[in-house]
Design an enzyme around this catalytic site. Structure first.
Site, PDB file in Angstrom:
ATOM      1  N   GLY A 133       0.801  -1.208   0.000  1.00 60.61           N
ATOM      2  CA  GLY A 133       0.000   0.000   0.000  1.00 60.61           C
ATOM      3  C   GLY A 133       0.837   1.263   0.000  1.00 60.61           C
ATOM      4  O   GLY A 133       1.262   1.726   1.070  1.00 60.61           O
ATOM      5  N   GLU A 366       3.652   1.720 -11.282  1.00 61.49           N
ATOM      6  CA  GLU A 366       5.102   1.715 -11.028  1.00 61.49           C
ATOM      7  C   GLU A 366       5.821   2.800 -11.821  1.00 61.49           C
ATOM      8  O   GLU A 366       6.963   2.643 -12.249  1.00 61.49           O
ATOM      9  CB  GLU A 366       5.739   0.345 -11.345  1.00 61.49           C
ATOM     10  CG  GLU A 366       4.925  -0.886 -11.035  1.00 61.49           C
ATOM     11  CD  GLU A 366       4.510  -1.019  -9.578  1.00 61.49           C
ATOM     12  OE1 GLU A 366       4.651  -0.047  -8.825  1.00 61.49           O
ATOM     13  OE2 GLU A 366       4.016  -2.085  -9.216  1.00 61.49           O
TER      14      GLU A 366
END
Length: 387
Positions: A133, A366
């Site tokens: 998270g 990402e």
């Protein structure tokens, strides 16, 4: 001699026998367990949770980590596995990435011995599932400004905040939650059955449909001091894990691109128009050639990146090179492959558009194209263009 349609530059010559054997093993798993089912999983938005223990038994979970039941494989071997899994579907490769490169990597790199013993063996076996998270509703590319906070409370901590787009959270046994503290950003190992932790799957997705992404709310989540990852303070912790995931992505994207190319090549060879296969048409051949060029170049980028990683020479900005280039090119390859399939290409009978849709998510998570371009720009010029 290499088959020019599948490996034009004979890249297999650069691989070891062990790497090729691993690729064959993972490719067989994809052929047997993913390809026959992925269309229904994608259409029905189902993540095949029964595959988790199978992937654990194959040594695919945390495969690049050492000890605690992990495979201890090389970076190149991990990349090859990621490529084969994403040739099946991005959602399956994403599971392996979230489990191994993010959640397990955080515990392995920064956890206490007790945390490693408690979580890593079960996660490596697929008996326990983890999530990571970091991203928040208002803090995606700018995690330094996360709003989730952890406050000291006696001998423990209390967490409050929200996270978004967290893979696997609704089926996870443990969450690695990054939160701001008076000491800086810290990581917390949070069992998901802790009171105040709630994960809600995000529905109505047009991408990554055979995968799970969630919203997390943290409402007075009380944790002991032993929940803190002791080995790191600051963004170096989550960024280190993100680079592990980014590395797997630059391999995986080429797997999706390769699968789309093979689907287009097979279709073009069989589909007849104007009395001959469309593979004989110049414009179709141009598209296939362009795909081969970018797949082979992207695979060489991935392999060189992996070799650098295995000898300890890889820098974060080099990972950005691969993530930016390979995902961007993979999307274009999949879209071009769809055009060769004509109208049939919009159906789930063929993989290119499914891959292209998935890669829109891969392109974003990402680190977006823009973030990786700025990372590279800073490395090239020595001038940071963002704080």
């Amino acid at each position: 001699m290499t088959d020019l349609a599948t490996d034009y530059l004979d890249i297999d010559f650069l691989l070891t026998e062990q790497e090729i054997d691993l690729r064959s093993q993972v490719r067989q798993f994809v052929d047997d367990r993913i390809r026959p089912n992925i269309n229904s999983w994608y259409e029905e938005a189902v993540f095949p949770q029964d595959l988790v223990k199978e992937m654990g038994s194959l040594g695919l979970l945390g495969m690049h980590l050492k000890g605690y039941g992990c495979g201890g494989r090389t970076a190149v071997e991990y990349g090859i596995a990621a490529m084969e899994l994403e040739a099946g579907d991005s959602g399956i490769r994403t599971f392996v990435s979230v489990q191994g490169s993010l959640a397990m990597s955080a515990i392995s790199k920064f956890g206490s011995e007790e945390q490693k013993q408690q979580w890593l063996p079960g996660m490596a076996a697929g008996e326990l599932i983890g999530c990571f998270g970091l991203t928040e509703p208002t803090a995606g590319s700018d995690p330094a400004n996360m709003l989730t906070r952890a406050e000291r409370n006696g001998s423990g901590w209390v967490l409050n905040g929200a996270k978004r787009w967290i893979g696997l959270a609704s089926i996870a046994d443990v969450a690695i939650i990054w939160a701001g503290t008076d000491e800086g950003i810290r990581g917390f190992v949070v069992p998901t059955d802790t009171e105040g932790f709630l994960a809600t799957p995000i529905s109505e997705k047009l991408s990554m449909r055979a995968s799970i992404q969630c919203d997390i709310t943290l409402d007075d989540v009380r944790l002991p001091d032993s929940a803190v990852l002791p080995g790191v303070v600051g963004l170096r912790g989550p960024f280190s894990c993100l680079n592990e995931a980014r590395y797997g992505i630059l391999w995986g994207a080429m797997g999706a691109a390769r699968d789309a190319y093979h689907a287009a090549l097979a279709y073009a060879s069989d589909r007849t128009q104007f009395g001959k296969p469309i593979a004989s048409f110049q414009l179709t051949q141009q598209k296939l050639v362009d795909m081969v060029l970018e797949i082979q170049k992207g695979t060489l980028v991935a392999l060189q990146t992996g070799r650098l990683k295995d000898v300890g020479r890889l820098r974060p900005e080099q990972i950005s090179f691969g993530k930016l280039n390979n995902v961007r090119q993979a999307i274009e390859i999949c879209r071009s492959a769809r055009t060769i399939l004509g109208g049939n290409g919009i159906t789930l009978e063929y993989s290119p558009l499914r891959h292209a849709n998935n890669l829109e998510s891969v392109r974003t998570y990402e680190g977006t194209d823009e973030i990786h371009a700025l990372i590279m720009g800073r490395a090239i010029t020595g001038i940071p263009s963002f704080s």
